[in-house]
Design a protein around this motif. Sequence first.
Motif, PDB file in Angstrom:
ATOM      1  N   ARG A 251       0.823  -1.202   0.000  1.00 36.53           N
ATOM      2  CA  ARG A 251       0.000   0.000   0.000  1.00 36.53           C
ATOM      3  C   ARG A 251       0.865   1.263   0.000  1.00 36.53           C
ATOM      4  NH1 ARG A 251      -1.886   3.043   4.143  1.00 36.53           N
ATOM      5  NH2 ARG A 251      -1.108   1.515   5.654  1.00 36.53           N
ATOM      6  N   ILE A 252       2.035   1.238   0.691  1.00 34.52           N
ATOM      7  CA  ILE A 252       2.855   2.453   0.816  1.00 34.52           C
ATOM      8  C   ILE A 252       4.120   2.383  -0.042  1.00 34.52           C
ATOM      9  CG2 ILE A 252       2.032   2.807   3.172  1.00 34.52           C
ATOM     10  CD1 ILE A 252       4.726   1.735   4.146  1.00 34.52           C
ATOM     11  N   GLN A 253       4.196   1.395  -0.907  1.00 34.90           N
ATOM     12  CA  GLN A 253       5.426   1.192  -1.687  1.00 34.90           C
ATOM     13  C   GLN A 253       5.787   2.426  -2.516  1.00 34.90           C
ATOM     14  OE1 GLN A 253       5.086  -2.022  -4.459  1.00 34.90           O
ATOM     15  NE2 GLN A 253       7.294  -2.158  -4.819  1.00 34.90           N
ATOM     16  N   SER A 254       4.811   3.081  -3.088  1.00 34.44           N
ATOM     17  CA  SER A 254       5.090   4.226  -3.966  1.00 34.44           C
ATOM     18  C   SER A 254       5.572   5.446  -3.198  1.00 34.44           C
ATOM     19  CB  SER A 254       3.827   4.584  -4.750  1.00 34.44           C
ATOM     20  OG  SER A 254       2.758   4.889  -3.859  1.00 34.44           O
ATOM     21  N   THR A 255       5.376   5.509  -1.895  1.00 29.72           N
ATOM     22  CA  THR A 255       5.772   6.680  -1.104  1.00 29.72           C
ATOM     23  C   THR A 255       7.189   6.569  -0.549  1.00 29.72           C
ATOM     24  OG1 THR A 255       4.861   5.727   0.934  1.00 29.72           O
ATOM     25  CG2 THR A 255       3.371   7.044  -0.436  1.00 29.72           C
ATOM     26  N   LEU A 256       7.846   5.423  -0.698  1.00 32.42           N
ATOM     27  CA  LEU A 256       9.189   5.206  -0.147  1.00 32.42           C
ATOM     28  C   LEU A 256      10.230   5.487  -1.218  1.00 32.42           C
ATOM     29  CD1 LEU A 256       8.490   1.896   1.816  1.00 32.42           C
ATOM     30  CD2 LEU A 256       8.562   4.219   2.712  1.00 32.42           C
ATOM     31  N   SER A 257      11.237   6.281  -0.860  1.00 33.14           N
ATOM     32  CA  SER A 257      12.262   6.686  -1.834  1.00 33.14           C
ATOM     33  C   SER A 257      13.605   6.014  -1.606  1.00 33.14           C
ATOM     34  CB  SER A 257      12.447   8.207  -1.773  1.00 33.14           C
ATOM     35  OG  SER A 257      12.826   8.610  -0.459  1.00 33.14           O
TER      36      SER A 257
END
Length: 503
Positions: free
Chosen positions: A94-100
């Motif tokens: 769910r939060i994969q796209s928000t991690l850099s």
Amino acid sequence: MTSTLLLPSQEELVQRLLHSANYSGQLQLLCGTKGTGKSTLTTVLASELEEHNSALVLCPPHAEAAEIRRKILVQLISSPIFDDEMPLLDTFLRIQSTLSKPLHIIIDDAHLLPKTLWAECILLSQMQCAGANIAITMAIDSHFLSELMAELSEDMREILLPLFIEPLTIAERDGLYQSLLLRSGYTPFIARGIIHNQLEQQSGTPLEVVKLLELAITEPEKAPAKKFTLIKSISFIGVLLLASGGGYFLWNANATVSSKVMTHQIELTATQQLRKQHANEVIHQFAAKLVAPIARWLPSRVDKIAPSLIIVAPQTEQMLVHQSDVPSQPQTQLQSQLQQQQSQINIPSLGDNSDSLAKNLQLIEHQAVATQAEPTQRQLATVDLASAQSVSVGGVSIPDEINENDTTPAAIDSVLPTFKGYTLQLASVRDKKSLSRIVNKLASEEGMYLAEYKHRHIILFGQFNSLAEAQSQAERLKQQGFNSPWLRKWQDLDEYTIQQESR
């Protein structure tokens, strides 16, 4: 590099962990026994991950899965909004796209983790974040590794990368001891040669070196001065002599009175002992007749109760001894002794009281017979033997015969079915409707179970007695188009609720 004191072999192992985390794509297992420095290595490893978004978690005993998930997510996610009951894989999807940044999760004492989290971490290590696999390093006890490998399939074992902590060399042990001693600032009380011999006998763990250092810098207890010991000994002897002298004078002052009393007691002992013996025999017979009614209910306790009822007769009653109880040959000599003492202590002879003694014995026998008949009459008047539950005799409650063939149905608790061996977990979802496809594919199979655990619906397949049988069925299901099943033990699923079963 960190300022933590590391030995050459430990520094090499940290570099190897960093390299494997970046390029191997496997879940790393740092294996070692207690005291080998697993916690130190995981702490240093976490401090080296400057380019990663890392989380270091210490697993306490009996920790719940939600608690460990919360500790991991708090360190990796800036937003405090997450569900710690949801598996880690679902949360990171769910939060994969928000991690850099790439992720690296380090768990110390991972052998205390619940099996559910082990499965989540294994799957999570195959997921990518910020263009790289999510690196996971777990520090475990060496004895736990064999138990873990036995529960995993061949595909799962290939995902794990065990790295063992080697024992320290003698040079490293000596260097660690000298460095710790220098930092402590203490002067050791044990010679250098003895310390070196102790280091050679150790198995090579840093904990052993630390304990040896604590022993070396601990000041030994000093022996007490001999002067004080001598003074205490002389004082004790003086007090002992004074106590002995005082006791001697007190005893000597009462010696005359004590000797007279003892002489009088010795002169009376021969006759009193004989009278006491015969009086006890008479009282014992009376007591046996008195407790005879109880023998019908308590036959095994009569020999214990009757002697306890015997009472030593008073001095005047002990003199009532029947002449027939005394042997015939020494009777004349005994009567002459009694007549001599009768004039001194004013005790009547046996011959003068023979008639009175006979009357007393007859009276005792009549009382015993009356007493024996009394309980029976009271029982006939107050107890209905056809309906009575218990009878009270002499203050003792005697229950009726116990019905050994009691057919009263006992309450049977509802018990869930108990399974042994292994099973295969095929799916775990929150929406029960999404299981219809798998259920339809297994419609012709026997041994499918639909279970529920913490608002999740799980499909379990089979009940296998051996690990080989379970792995064989797992391969068959994979050939039929199922994803790789999760091999699990039934004993780990005691909190699962079986809702449906196909046989």
